[in-house]
Motif scaffolding. Sequence first.
Motif, PDB file in Angstrom:
ATOM      1  N   THR A 110       0.846  -1.190   0.000  1.00 25.92           N
ATOM      2  CA  THR A 110       0.000   0.000   0.000  1.00 25.92           C
ATOM      3  C   THR A 110       0.882   1.240   0.000  1.00 25.92           C
ATOM      4  N   LEU A 111       0.514   2.200  -0.825  1.00 25.97           N
ATOM      5  CA  LEU A 111       1.286   3.435  -0.936  1.00 25.97           C
ATOM      6  C   LEU A 111       0.568   4.589  -0.254  1.00 25.97           C
ATOM      7  N   SER A 112       1.361   5.563   0.182  1.00 19.28           N
ATOM      8  CA  SER A 112       0.807   6.776   0.788  1.00 19.28           C
ATOM      9  C   SER A 112       1.173   8.028   0.011  1.00 19.28           C
ATOM     10  N   ALA A 113       2.122   7.927  -0.938  1.00 17.82           N
ATOM     11  CA  ALA A 113       2.519   9.107  -1.706  1.00 17.82           C
ATOM     12  C   ALA A 113       3.223   8.705  -2.990  1.00 17.82           C
ATOM     13  N   GLY A 114       3.023   9.486  -4.024  1.00 17.43           N
ATOM     14  CA  GLY A 114       3.697   9.292  -5.307  1.00 17.43           C
ATOM     15  C   GLY A 114       3.027  10.172  -6.356  1.00 17.43           C
ATOM     16  N   VAL A 115       3.641  10.397  -7.455  1.00 17.03           N
ATOM     17  CA  VAL A 115       4.966   9.912  -7.801  1.00 17.03           C
ATOM     18  C   VAL A 115       5.937  11.087  -7.837  1.00 17.03           C
ATOM     19  N   GLY A 116       7.247  10.728  -7.780  1.00 14.78           N
ATOM     20  CA  GLY A 116       8.280  11.662  -8.158  1.00 14.78           C
ATOM     21  C   GLY A 116       9.074  11.003  -9.265  1.00 14.78           C
ATOM     22  N   THR A 117       9.464  11.741 -10.292  1.00 16.54           N
ATOM     23  CA  THR A 117      10.211  11.132 -11.386  1.00 16.54           C
ATOM     24  C   THR A 117      10.992  12.177 -12.163  1.00 16.54           C
ATOM     25  N   ASP A 118      12.110  11.729 -12.732  1.00 16.84           N
ATOM     26  CA  ASP A 118      12.860  12.541 -13.682  1.00 16.84           C
ATOM     27  C   ASP A 118      12.836  11.908 -15.065  1.00 16.84           C
ATOM     28  N   GLY A 119      11.981  10.909 -15.259  1.00 18.02           N
ATOM     29  CA  GLY A 119      11.901  10.189 -16.521  1.00 18.02           C
ATOM     30  C   GLY A 119      12.825   8.990 -16.573  1.00 18.02           C
ATOM     31  N   LYS A 120      13.669   8.837 -15.563  1.00 16.30           N
ATOM     32  CA  LYS A 120      14.559   7.673 -15.481  1.00 16.30           C
ATOM     33  C   LYS A 120      14.288   6.866 -14.222  1.00 16.30           C
ATOM     34  N   ILE A 121      14.156   7.565 -13.105  1.00 18.33           N
ATOM     35  CA  ILE A 121      13.833   6.949 -11.819  1.00 18.33           C
ATOM     36  C   ILE A 121      12.482   7.484 -11.367  1.00 18.33           C
ATOM     37  N   THR A 122      11.601   6.588 -10.938  1.00 16.65           N
ATOM     38  CA  THR A 122      10.280   6.970 -10.449  1.00 16.65           C
ATOM     39  C   THR A 122      10.125   6.458  -9.028  1.00 16.65           C
ATOM     40  N   ALA A 123       9.791   7.342  -8.098  1.00 18.20           N
ATOM     41  CA  ALA A 123       9.760   6.995  -6.683  1.00 18.20           C
ATOM     42  C   ALA A 123       8.371   7.178  -6.084  1.00 18.20           C
ATOM     43  N   VAL A 124       8.056   6.280  -5.154  1.00 17.37           N
ATOM     44  CA  VAL A 124       6.806   6.331  -4.388  1.00 17.37           C
ATOM     45  C   VAL A 124       7.154   6.037  -2.932  1.00 17.37           C
ATOM     46  N   ALA A 125       6.176   6.139  -2.034  1.00 17.30           N
ATOM     47  CA  ALA A 125       6.447   5.920  -0.619  1.00 17.30           C
ATOM     48  C   ALA A 125       5.265   5.238   0.053  1.00 17.30           C
ATOM     49  N   THR A 126       5.534   4.613   1.206  1.00 18.72           N
ATOM     50  CA  THR A 126       4.518   3.860   1.936  1.00 18.72           C
ATOM     51  C   THR A 126       4.232   4.508   3.285  1.00 18.72           C
ATOM     52  N   PRO A 127       3.134   4.087   3.937  1.00 12.46           N
ATOM     53  CA  PRO A 127       2.826   4.625   5.269  1.00 12.46           C
ATOM     54  C   PRO A 127       3.893   4.285   6.308  1.00 12.46           C
ATOM     55  N   ARG A 128       4.712   3.272   6.076  1.00 10.95           N
ATOM     56  CA  ARG A 128       5.785   2.913   6.997  1.00 10.95           C
ATOM     57  C   ARG A 128       7.093   3.646   6.681  1.00 10.95           C
ATOM     58  N   GLY A 129       7.046   4.549   5.734  1.00  8.79           N
ATOM     59  CA  GLY A 129       8.234   5.324   5.406  1.00  8.79           C
ATOM     60  C   GLY A 129       9.175   4.648   4.434  1.00  8.79           C
ATOM     61  N   GLU A 130       8.746   3.572   3.787  1.00 14.18           N
ATOM     62  CA  GLU A 130       9.585   2.947   2.772  1.00 14.18           C
ATOM     63  C   GLU A 130       9.547   3.770   1.492  1.00 14.18           C
ATOM     64  N   VAL A 131      10.703   4.015   0.927  1.00 19.37           N
ATOM     65  CA  VAL A 131      10.816   4.726  -0.342  1.00 19.37           C
ATOM     66  C   VAL A 131      11.190   3.698  -1.401  1.00 19.37           C
ATOM     67  N   ILE A 132      10.373   3.572  -2.431  1.00 14.32           N
ATOM     68  CA  ILE A 132      10.552   2.544  -3.445  1.00 14.32           C
ATOM     69  C   ILE A 132      10.804   3.223  -4.781  1.00 14.32           C
ATOM     70  N   ALA A 133      11.920   2.882  -5.410  1.00 11.91           N
ATOM     71  CA  ALA A 133      12.304   3.486  -6.685  1.00 11.91           C
ATOM     72  C   ALA A 133      12.200   2.451  -7.799  1.00 11.91           C
TER      73      ALA A 133
END
Length: 393
Positions: A110-133
């Motif tokens: 389950t995600l709590s935030a997203g997305v961030g991207t520069d077109g090469k790396i795309t990042a999201v985050a979870t309620p537990r503070g995990e950052v997934i790229a």
Amino acid sequence: MAITFQQRHVSPRVPALMRAVAVALVIGALGGCSLFSGNKPRYVPAPLTTFTPNLTVNPVWSVSAGNKSGVGFVPVAVGNSVYAATENGTVGKYDLTTGATQWRGSAKKTLSAGVGTDGKITAVATPRGEVIAFDDNGQIKWTAQATSEVTVPPLVADGLVVVRSGDYRVQAFDAETGRRRWSVQRPGPALALRAPGEMLMSNGFVFSGLPGGKVIAISTANGAMRWEGTVSNPTGTSELERVSDVVGAPVISGRLLCAVTYQGRISCFDVSSGNATWSREFSSVNGMSADVRFAYSANDKSVVYGFALDGGANVWKQDALQHRGLTAPVSLGRAIALGDYQGYVHFLGREDGRLLARTATDGSAIVSRPLATTRGLIVQTSKGNLALLGVGE
């Protein structure tokens, strides 16, 4: 759908019992602050106004980006692609012109935030503070751990993935490896509004609003603080009255950086020095936007205002959308656009705030700000649908 101010972050520095009491007080006290709920709404949303459209808006495409989308989910366009994520862990890249899926991946969480991207790396985050790229084939590249829950969309630029966590830390991870590069923490209040929040990266600096009415500028190179500005100072005698958090994203127009708070002010600063230039009393729950001439924001009653960037004079006010749970606005051509609690997108004149056009989406609330692109306006709905609206003249 009821839009309330009930859910708030509570600082982990407050002892557990005090946190429990504080949260109970917030829910009890603010339970009546629902903009509309049940059969006895305290604030009745304004009915849709009949007007003669003066702007052409047409749906171009719509695609399911996953399941469920909240305040932490804002689409991002890079080149001719748009990236989006949803709460069920789906992360995708779509053709901006056609809506065709270019890749789709899953965070498997389950995600709590997203997305961030520069077109090469795309990042999201979870309620537990995990950052997934993810890499640009939709495969998970790395996972890192922030210090607490992340509800603000990550930023990806300058070789960094930057997140802001619920304990008021801004943390940067290496975009290739996930290794933590730097971390900055600022003091914050015990109670903070759970509302849309975003950061901004420009010219080697990360700009972030914080609970307590502050906005900060941090060097991307080493995490050094460049400046800290006060958008508004908390006032009042109770914790609830003193909630004065920066909401939405700071915005830059020319030499100015502007931000807005709940129960506070809309303020602009010199972007290089942090010196205040002008400030006006205001209260927003969703944020603001700006272009070369004006700053725009809907207040906490969904009355939309336009301010002159040169001095902050109130140029116009539009109250026809009162209590409709408006998003932060976005400027596009001669209009600004805002989504509402029923999935409508409203277009107002930049110069005078008059109603220009209105279009429906899937009927679910739009809570994250729309995205202006070269092809038109992208909106993401609470159901998790992504849509492109073509905007003419």
